[in-house]
Design a protein around this motif. Structure first.
Motif, PDB file in Angstrom:
ATOM      1  N   CYS A   1       0.854  -1.191   0.000  1.00  0.00           N
ATOM      2  CA  CYS A   1       0.000   0.000   0.000  1.00  0.00           C
ATOM      3  C   CYS A   1       0.887   1.237   0.000  1.00  0.00           C
TER       4      CYS A   1
ATOM      5  N   LEU B   1      -6.657   4.934   6.487  1.00  0.00           N
ATOM      6  CA  LEU B   1      -7.208   3.855   7.302  1.00  0.00           C
ATOM      7  C   LEU B   1      -7.002   4.099   8.798  1.00  0.00           C
TER       8      LEU B   1
ATOM      9  N   THR C   1      -2.621   5.563   1.907  1.00  0.00           N
ATOM     10  CA  THR C   1      -3.630   4.564   2.281  1.00  0.00           C
ATOM     11  C   THR C   1      -3.579   4.289   3.779  1.00  0.00           C
TER      12      THR C   1
ATOM     13  N   ALA D   1     -13.736  -2.126  10.155  1.00  0.00           N
ATOM     14  CA  ALA D   1     -13.249  -2.559   8.839  1.00  0.00           C
ATOM     15  C   ALA D   1     -11.867  -1.994   8.573  1.00  0.00           C
ATOM     16  N   GLU D   2     -11.628  -0.747   8.992  1.00  0.00           N
ATOM     17  CA  GLU D   2     -10.322  -0.133   8.770  1.00  0.00           C
ATOM     18  C   GLU D   2      -9.234  -0.865   9.555  1.00  0.00           C
TER      19      GLU D   2
ATOM     20  N   GLY E   1      -9.266  -3.974  10.537  1.00  0.00           N
ATOM     21  CA  GLY E   1      -9.040  -5.274   9.909  1.00  0.00           C
ATOM     22  C   GLY E   1      -8.148  -5.165   8.690  1.00  0.00           C
ATOM     23  N   ARG E   2      -8.372  -4.131   7.877  1.00  0.00           N
ATOM     24  CA  ARG E   2      -7.526  -3.917   6.705  1.00  0.00           C
ATOM     25  C   ARG E   2      -6.090  -3.586   7.117  1.00  0.00           C
ATOM     26  N   LEU E   3      -5.931  -2.805   8.173  1.00  0.00           N
ATOM     27  CA  LEU E   3      -4.596  -2.452   8.652  1.00  0.00           C
ATOM     28  C   LEU E   3      -3.833  -3.677   9.157  1.00  0.00           C
ATOM     29  N   ARG E   4      -4.530  -4.603   9.795  1.00  0.00           N
ATOM     30  CA  ARG E   4      -3.854  -5.823  10.268  1.00  0.00           C
ATOM     31  C   ARG E   4      -3.297  -6.624   9.091  1.00  0.00           C
ATOM     32  N   LEU E   5      -4.045  -6.702   8.000  1.00  0.00           N
ATOM     33  CA  LEU E   5      -3.565  -7.419   6.821  1.00  0.00           C
ATOM     34  C   LEU E   5      -2.371  -6.694   6.197  1.00  0.00           C
ATOM     35  N   LEU E   6      -2.455  -5.378   6.108  1.00  0.00           N
ATOM     36  CA  LEU E   6      -1.353  -4.611   5.522  1.00  0.00           C
ATOM     37  C   LEU E   6      -0.104  -4.705   6.396  1.00  0.00           C
TER      38      LEU E   6
END
Length: 418
Positions: free
Chosen positions: A175, A183, A179, A207-208, A210-215
């Motif tokens: 990312c 987030l 981004t 949701a933000e 969760g996306r940050l954990r993946l990134l």
């Protein structure tokens, strides 16, 4: 020579045979070998008498045993500023004491003296032309956490991204910095004190988040995958700091995720996660040489730690227990016990407690061979002491056999901070 403690029902304990002067040589004499992590616990925070003892022991370990690093129970990210000051003189002593040590502990005179002495020691080493490897190092090993809240992962996550963005192809990054910023949102959302007791106030399962954990996971994987290149493109020091950013970012995101958990095990999990973050940092520090670690006894002991919180009692494995499981004899734990802290309402200990037995000794402070004392006591154990002040945790007599030794300080007087 044996001590006859007839009033307690414990006779011929041989307690004086287990007592030594408090110095580095005596501590090392209790251990099979020089440990990579030598943990010195304290039963309460903020008492300069105990911090002075820590400082004195660290100086001896530096001069006599080759120790170069001290790690204290403070924010690992903020501690980088203190390390920069003691190693290279970056900033001022006032600045790093105010901003580089968390929990407001930079105001303690003994902590200030520790940092001042470390900087002076390194300045002398630089003047003598000694190698950088001989410089003293400072580290915080706690996460960016307080009992009231947890910090935003912004600082660690953006620092990790910035380190990688400057050294690997942009196409490899999962990312952009923009981004991440979007987030993360406002830092105040993450650090809301209400979220500590009300999981519905936490943003950790948004949701933000969760996306940050993946990134964050992808960034850490990229850091690992690019290690050979990164070690040639930057210093080992820079790579070590990037690993710290990675541990802290993923640890904070995991911590916030479980802050949003409404289940009864929520606080047990949060306590365990905090100590897991501590242990990971301690193990990383131990890779570069022996470390003196200083924190509350409960964070360093080998036995399970416990605490009563607003959700009821919680139990978890401490940073020390986790590090000990990994390092074996290369981890050592020396606890501290005290007789009185009268300005806190902790008066003379009852004679049938462990602290009461030791209070009868003539020394103001001594180092006790804990396994030997446990053997001398046999099946008989002193009664557990009950603290009249929530900020002090007495030593659990049942833990004696799992402690390498402990320092007993007879009286902890009030220190005037003016």
């Amino acid at each position: 020579m044996a001590t006859d403690i007839t009033d307690t029902g414990i006779t011929d304990t041989g307690i004086t045979d287990t007592a030594h002067a408090v110095d580095a040589a005596a501590v090392m004499g209790l251990l099979p070998a020089r440990p990579r992590l030598l943990a010195l616990g304290e039963p309460t925070h903020g008492e300069d008498t105990l911090l002075d003892l820590r400082n004195e022991l660290f100086r001896q370990l530096v001069e006599e045993e080759g120790y170069r690093t001290i790690a204290i129970e403070s924010d690992c990210m903020r501690g980088l500023a203190v390390d920069d000051y003691v190693t290279s003189g970056t900033g001022t002593l006032d600045e790093v004491m105010e901003h580089g040590i968390s929990h407001d502990w930079g105001a303690f005179a003994a902590n200030r003296e520790l940092v001042r002495w470390m900087r002076a020691h390194n300045a002398r080493a630089d003047a003598d032309g000694r190698p950088a490897s001989e410089r003293l190092r400072f580290a915080g090993f706690d996460g960016p956490l307080e009992i009231t809240h947890a910090a935003s992962p912004r600082q660690a996550l953006t620092a990790l991204h910035g380190y990688l963005a400057a050294r690997v192809d942009a196409d490899l990054l999962p990312c952009t910095a923009e981004t991440l910023d979007r987030l993360l949102g406002a830092d105040e959302r993450w650090a809301d004190p209400a979220a500590m007791t009300d999981p519905s106030r936490s943003v950790g399962r948004s949701a933000e988040a969760g996306r940050l954990r993946l990134l964050a996971d992808d960034l850490v994987a990229l850091l690992d995958a690019q290690t050979p290149h990164l070690l040639t493109a930057t210093s080992r020091e820079g790579w070590d700091r990037a690993r710290l950013y990675a541990r802290t970012a993923t640890g904070l995101l995991r911590y916030h995720h479980w802050m949003a958990d409404p289940s009864p095990t929520r606080m047990t999990r949060l306590c365990a996660l905090r100590d897991q973050m501590m242990a990971d940092t301690l193990l990383a520090l131990a890779e570069r040489g022996p470390v003196l670690v200083h924190a509350q006894n409960a964070h360093l002991q080998r036995e399970k730690s416990s605490m009563r919180m607003w959700q009821g009692p919680v139990e978890w494995w401490s940073a020390g227990a986790l590090a000990s499981a990994r390092l074996g004899e290369e981890y050592a734990f020396v606890a501290t016990a005290v007789g009185t802290i009268r300005h806190r309402g902790v008066d003379t200990p009852p004679p049938d407690t462990l602290e009461g037995l030791l209070y009868a000794l003539p020394e103001d402070r001594c180092l006790i061979d804990a396994p030997r004392l446990a053997a001398a006591l046999g099946e008989t154990r002193p009664a557990p002491r009950v603290s009249s002040w929530f900020g002090y945790a007495p030593l659990d007599p049942a833990h004696l056999a799992a402690i390498d030794g402990f320092v007993f300080v007879k009286d902890v007087p009030r220190r005037n901070r003016s």
